[in-house]
Design a protein around this motif. Sequence first.
Motif, PDB file in Angstrom:
ATOM      1  N   MET A  82      28.064  45.567  33.600  1.00 36.71           N
ATOM      2  CA  MET A  82      28.935  46.243  34.568  1.00 36.71           C
ATOM      3  C   MET A  82      28.608  45.851  36.008  1.00 36.71           C
ATOM      4  O   MET A  82      29.499  45.798  36.851  1.00 36.71           O
ATOM      5  CB  MET A  82      28.879  47.761  34.386  1.00 36.71           C
ATOM      6  CG  MET A  82      29.547  48.242  33.111  1.00 36.71           C
ATOM      7  SD  MET A  82      31.210  47.541  32.826  1.00 36.71           S
ATOM      8  CE  MET A  82      32.099  48.192  34.251  1.00 36.71           C
ATOM      9  N   ASP A  83      27.331  45.579  36.297  1.00 38.33           N
ATOM     10  CA  ASP A  83      26.988  45.053  37.624  1.00 38.33           C
ATOM     11  C   ASP A  83      27.729  43.734  37.857  1.00 38.33           C
ATOM     12  O   ASP A  83      28.251  43.479  38.947  1.00 38.33           O
ATOM     13  CB  ASP A  83      25.473  44.797  37.731  1.00 38.33           C
ATOM     14  CG  ASP A  83      24.687  46.083  37.892  1.00 38.33           C
ATOM     15  OD1 ASP A  83      25.305  47.123  38.230  1.00 38.33           O
ATOM     16  OD2 ASP A  83      23.466  46.068  37.666  1.00 38.33           O
ATOM     17  N   PHE A  85      30.481  42.811  36.364  1.00 43.40           N
ATOM     18  CA  PHE A  85      31.909  43.112  36.509  1.00 43.40           C
ATOM     19  C   PHE A  85      32.231  43.470  37.958  1.00 43.40           C
ATOM     20  O   PHE A  85      33.238  43.003  38.518  1.00 43.40           O
ATOM     21  CB  PHE A  85      32.327  44.265  35.579  1.00 43.40           C
ATOM     22  CG  PHE A  85      33.771  44.655  35.757  1.00 43.40           C
ATOM     23  CD1 PHE A  85      34.783  43.954  35.126  1.00 43.40           C
ATOM     24  CD2 PHE A  85      34.117  45.721  36.585  1.00 43.40           C
ATOM     25  CE1 PHE A  85      36.113  44.295  35.316  1.00 43.40           C
ATOM     26  CE2 PHE A  85      35.442  46.065  36.781  1.00 43.40           C
ATOM     27  CZ  PHE A  85      36.444  45.359  36.141  1.00 43.40           C
ATOM     28  N   ASP A  86      31.391  44.307  38.573  1.00 43.08           N
ATOM     29  CA  ASP A  86      31.614  44.703  39.977  1.00 43.08           C
ATOM     30  C   ASP A  86      31.692  43.476  40.886  1.00 43.08           C
ATOM     31  O   ASP A  86      32.557  43.402  41.770  1.00 43.08           O
ATOM     32  CB  ASP A  86      30.481  45.624  40.469  1.00 43.08           C
ATOM     33  CG  ASP A  86      30.557  47.017  39.850  1.00 43.08           C
ATOM     34  OD1 ASP A  86      31.623  47.371  39.304  1.00 43.08           O
ATOM     35  OD2 ASP A  86      29.550  47.744  39.906  1.00 43.08           O
TER      36      ASP A  86
END
Lengths: 246, 246
Positions: A82-83, A85-86
């Motif tokens: 998710m990091d 993805f950001d």
Amino acid sequence: MTGGTGGAATRVVGMGVNPSAAVGVSTESTPRIPADHSGVTDLFAVLAYGEISAFYRLAEEAKLSPTLRGKVAVAKMAAAEMDHFDTLEQALSGRGVDVFDAMAPFVRALDAYHDSTDPSTWLESMVKFYVGDGIAADFYTLLADALAPEVATVVRDVLAETNHSEFVIEEVRRAVEENRSERDRLTLWGRRLLGEAITQAQYVMAQRDELTELVLAATGDLTGIAALFEHMQNSHAERMRVLGLG
Amino acid sequence: MTGGTGGAATRVVGMGVNPSAAVGVSTESTPRIPADHSGVTDLFAVLAYGEISAFYRLAEEAKLSPTLRGKVAVAKMAAAEMDHFDTLEQALSGRGVDVFDAMAPFVRALDAYHDSTDPSTWLESMVKFYVGDGIAADFYTLLADALAPEVATVVRDVLAETNHSEFVIEEVRRAVEENRSERDRLTLWGRRLLGEAITQAQYVMAQRDELTELVLAATGDLTGIAALFEHMQNSHAERMRVLGLG
């Protein structure tokens, strides 16, 4: 092109042949693909959906973990996705592109990859994470070498080495060391992962002209693409050896 | 004491009465609970397992999302829980405590909370995230006021406001604005969440003397604990109003 893009296997790539030399990718200071190449949006988008789908697959597969320690390790891997993805969402936003619109064309192929390689055991899940990550890292690292620096930085950031691979290597090596039938089974599993990843990568390329142009620009020509896939197969074999398989 | 500890509702707490004043928690510069109080390890541990269980529940509940946008929002919330887990793991390690050993006594109560409040719809899941987070933030923020600064910092960090609550508020408000039966259903759901959270908090306290001592030290006496629970109920009612419920 696969779902696992946490970059666990970039180290393994480094252990093999030099990727750039292997497929003749240019290393001169002028990148051959400008930042405004239309394929860059596709590249960021396929990476972004790769992170999301890897996140949810990992969270699902964590149920297979026999220990809380394993579940926590997997949750950390998923959070790292998710990091990344950001980072990709911001990069797309900087290009004036909504990440959800951009990801839409890639949902089917990446979901198909995951559906066709759904692990039925904890060890299959671990091998998939490590090997899938590695295949993706091989592919995108080679592209990055030909990209404009501001684009290459984003790609390398989201493929950056994490220390999760150590956990996976230990889990798998320990399990197969004295269990030949498990080793044989996981070796076949690894072969299947590579086959499915290449199948889905080819499917995406056939659908997305901009991405195909970008890959062609990065590899030089069709011979370059063939060399890229050969390099990916060699790196895959090296990764399987690291896991004590093959 | 609940699973959701991402701190989404600390802002809402701020909107109500001053928490410290409400329960008579000391605000003088000398904290009444030293950093080496034996309950601090328990406090970090229950928070840590709260993050892990919230991570996996969120990932599971994301399946209920009608959109990819919703799934991504939930994945970001879940990833934030893991950042908080890392903070707590380090804090425990700094005290010479293994996070897995420390979490073990809290697994049963937190799992029981989640099992008894398993959402069956996307909106129930969103209300649970927001309300559960809020109840946890109320409880732990009040404790933090009485803790030694180095301990209080860890607790406040893992309860820190994120911007995910905006997403949840919008999702719920929009859904209940013109749907009275949904509003009634979710209002009952919110009441049940509070009841189950308090039940499980009391269960944990009854089992863990060190934690009970810490809560007593923070609240002053049994009257202080009663005031704390009354404050939590008031804050809960305020949060329900923010969601357009109750």
